[in-house]
Write a protein that holds these residues in place. Structure first.
Motif, PDB file in Angstrom:
ATOM      1  N   GLY A 380       0.830  -1.194   0.000  1.00  0.00           N
ATOM      2  CA  GLY A 380       0.000   0.000   0.000  1.00  0.00           C
ATOM      3  C   GLY A 380       0.866   1.246   0.000  1.00  0.00           C
ATOM      4  O   GLY A 380       2.062   1.186  -0.312  1.00  0.00           O
ATOM      5  N   VAL A 381       0.260   2.367   0.361  1.00  0.00           N
ATOM      6  CA  VAL A 381       0.979   3.641   0.364  1.00  0.00           C
ATOM      7  C   VAL A 381       2.266   3.518   1.175  1.00  0.00           C
ATOM      8  O   VAL A 381       2.250   3.062   2.323  1.00  0.00           O
ATOM      9  N   THR A 382       3.374   3.912   0.560  1.00  0.00           N
ATOM     10  CA  THR A 382       4.697   3.764   1.177  1.00  0.00           C
ATOM     11  C   THR A 382       5.409   5.109   1.184  1.00  0.00           C
ATOM     12  O   THR A 382       5.500   5.779   0.155  1.00  0.00           O
ATOM     13  N   GLU A 383       5.906   5.482   2.360  1.00  0.00           N
ATOM     14  CA  GLU A 383       6.635   6.741   2.480  1.00  0.00           C
ATOM     15  C   GLU A 383       8.003   6.499   3.097  1.00  0.00           C
ATOM     16  O   GLU A 383       8.196   5.562   3.876  1.00  0.00           O
ATOM     17  N   GLN A 384       8.942   7.349   2.715  1.00  0.00           N
ATOM     18  CA  GLN A 384      10.286   7.254   3.278  1.00  0.00           C
ATOM     19  C   GLN A 384      10.303   7.818   4.686  1.00  0.00           C
ATOM     20  O   GLN A 384       9.805   8.918   4.921  1.00  0.00           O
ATOM     21  N   SER A 385      10.867   7.067   5.614  1.00  0.00           N
ATOM     22  CA  SER A 385      10.972   7.516   6.995  1.00  0.00           C
ATOM     23  C   SER A 385      12.381   7.991   7.325  1.00  0.00           C
ATOM     24  O   SER A 385      12.566   9.028   7.970  1.00  0.00           O
ATOM     25  N   VAL A 386      13.380   7.221   6.880  1.00  0.00           N
ATOM     26  CA  VAL A 386      14.784   7.536   7.142  1.00  0.00           C
ATOM     27  C   VAL A 386      15.580   7.225   5.886  1.00  0.00           C
ATOM     28  O   VAL A 386      15.280   6.258   5.174  1.00  0.00           O
ATOM     29  N   ARG A 387      16.574   8.059   5.616  1.00  0.00           N
ATOM     30  CA  ARG A 387      17.490   7.750   4.519  1.00  0.00           C
ATOM     31  C   ARG A 387      18.910   8.107   4.934  1.00  0.00           C
ATOM     32  O   ARG A 387      19.162   9.211   5.417  1.00  0.00           O
ATOM     33  N   THR A 388      19.809   7.149   4.783  1.00  0.00           N
ATOM     34  CA  THR A 388      21.227   7.371   5.033  1.00  0.00           C
ATOM     35  C   THR A 388      21.943   7.269   3.684  1.00  0.00           C
ATOM     36  O   THR A 388      21.305   6.963   2.666  1.00  0.00           O
ATOM     37  N   PRO A 389      23.254   7.509   3.641  1.00  0.00           N
ATOM     38  CA  PRO A 389      23.944   7.376   2.347  1.00  0.00           C
ATOM     39  C   PRO A 389      23.777   5.997   1.700  1.00  0.00           C
ATOM     40  O   PRO A 389      23.889   5.880   0.484  1.00  0.00           O
ATOM     41  N   LYS A 390      23.491   4.966   2.500  1.00  0.00           N
ATOM     42  CA  LYS A 390      23.416   3.616   1.946  1.00  0.00           C
ATOM     43  C   LYS A 390      22.034   2.978   2.060  1.00  0.00           C
ATOM     44  O   LYS A 390      21.642   2.176   1.211  1.00  0.00           O
ATOM     45  N   PHE A 391      21.271   3.321   3.098  1.00  0.00           N
ATOM     46  CA  PHE A 391      20.017   2.615   3.376  1.00  0.00           C
ATOM     47  C   PHE A 391      18.815   3.549   3.424  1.00  0.00           C
ATOM     48  O   PHE A 391      18.943   4.732   3.742  1.00  0.00           O
TER      49      PHE A 391
END
Length: 400
Positions: A380-391
């Motif tokens: 279903g609806v997917t949002e980004q919560s955390v982003r690091t240089p790799k993950f």
């Protein structure tokens, strides 16, 4: 008539044109075993991914072979291929009664050993190796797993045991010889054939009083335990650490949330969630027997034994559909030695099946992978919560 390796399937594991159920190493190991003249009941097979070694030996008339596979997908593929070939076999899971599958039938039934039994399936324990004079091994990726296996063979097999370990030359290293030399007085690499090579290890050395595994390490108050085949060992891998930070802050609008750590590895996510959410009902599941043993040890080390249910299963296939409020997911992006997104996609589809409408799926993955599109499509609806240089960590809401 030569055994038809091409008739074997990987199912229920991922199947694709570039993925097959055997390689030249399997054939070399089978040839060595048949030329040795050692009877089947004195042979143990370890790491037979989809049954190519075991079934080729059984097809040649050997019976009583003992086999250990770490992955439940491999175990099910071996069972499927066995039934297709019309052979009888037994499964001896720890704590479970001996069961036998008759030729042509997939259903289990109680039975006693018989001379017509092609093979028996075991965990990595004394029942696999006691009385064994020949052990055939598809070399594992992890040196720690090889160390655990070599120790087990030296510890439990016959004093005159020979371990024949094989792999694809491009994946083999001198470090594997060094690991084997810790448990065997003689380690002799053989000449490569068809891009595969065998190593002959014999003259088992004295073993320490206690086995070398599980290893353990504590991270910010969380103790992780790991047997040799568990991904990342007792370390906290970077991807899990990123999702773990998000999980510890996670709040759900449910008093007793039902939670699954899907593909749990050593159980870090399940243990951390259970510790920070004492009213949660937590299940940790993985297709690797080594991971499951590790996760159970992790729960004991953190005082969570009995609070977190740890199960050996393929992509949560035995869990109820729509039965969970939260899925925690750190999907793999390798299938054996191959880089392939199929295993991760299977777990995303499983997460969609297990989550109730309105429930959440929290996923961490390498940012270059296109998992967000798959999560949006399947969950279903997917949002980004955390982003690091790799993950990247995403939060998906299960559509109704």
């Amino acid at each position: 008539m030569p055994f038809d390796f091409s008739a074997l399937r990987r199912f229920p594991d991922v199947e694709a044109p570039n993925l097959q159920a055997w390689d030249a190493t399997d054939e070399l190991l089978v040839r060595w075993a048949l030329e040795s003249g050692i009877p089947g009941e004195q042979i143990a097979v370890i790491g037979d991914e989809y049954g190519a070694i075991t079934l080729a030996l059984a097809d040649a008339g050997l019976t009583g072979i003992r086999v250990h596979q770490d992955l439940v997908t491999g175990r099910r593929a071996l069972a499927n291929n066995t039934v297709a070939l019309g052979l009888a076999y037994r499964i001896t899971d720890a704590g479970e009664p001996v069961r036998r599958v008759e030729p042509g039938h997939a259903a289990h039934a109680e039975a006693h050993p018989g001379s017509d039994t092609a093979f028996t399936a075991h965990e990595l324990d004394p029942t696999l190796l006691q009385g064994a004079r020949l052990v055939l091994l598809q070399l594992p990726k992890a040196l720690a797993e090889l160390e655990e296996i070599a120790d087990a063979v030296a510890r439990w097999a016959m004093p005159d045991v020979t371990l024949i370990a094989g792999g694809r030359v491009k994946h083999m290293t001198l470090a594997q010889n060094e690991v084997l030399a810790r448990s065997f007085g003689s380690v002799q690499p053989q000449r490569a054939e068809r891009k595969s090579r065998l190593i002959r290890a014999s003259e088992p050395l004295a073993v320490p009083e206690e086995p070398p595994f599980p290893a353990s390490r504590t991270h910010d108050g969380l103790t992780l335990c790991a047997f040799g085949g568990a991904f990342a060992g007792a370390r906290l891998d970077i991807g899990t650490r990123v999702l773990l930070d998000a999980v510890r802050r996670l709040s759900l609008p449910v008093l007793e949330p039902r939670v699954v750590d899907l593909g749990c590895g050593t159980g870090a996510l399940a243990a951390a969630f259970a510790l920070t959410h004492p009213h949660a009902i937590v299940t940790a599941t993985d297709r690797s027997a080594s991971a499951v043993r590790s996760a159970r040890a992790t729960m004991r080390a953190n005082g969570l034994e009995g609070r977190v249910d740890v199960t050996l299963d393929d992509a949560g296939s035995e869990l109820p559909e729509g039965g969970f409020d939260l899925i925690l997911l750190n999907p793999p992006f390798h299938l054996g030695a191959s880089v392939h997104e199929g295993a991760g996609r299977r777990l995303i589809q499983a997460a969609a099946r297990l989550t109730r409408p309105g429930g959440e799926v929290w996923t961490v993955f390498n940012s270059h992978l296109d998992h967000r599109r798959a999560l949006t499509r399947d969950v279903g609806v997917t949002e980004q919560s955390v982003r690091t240089p790799k993950f990247t960590v995403t939060r998906s809401i299960r559509r109704g």
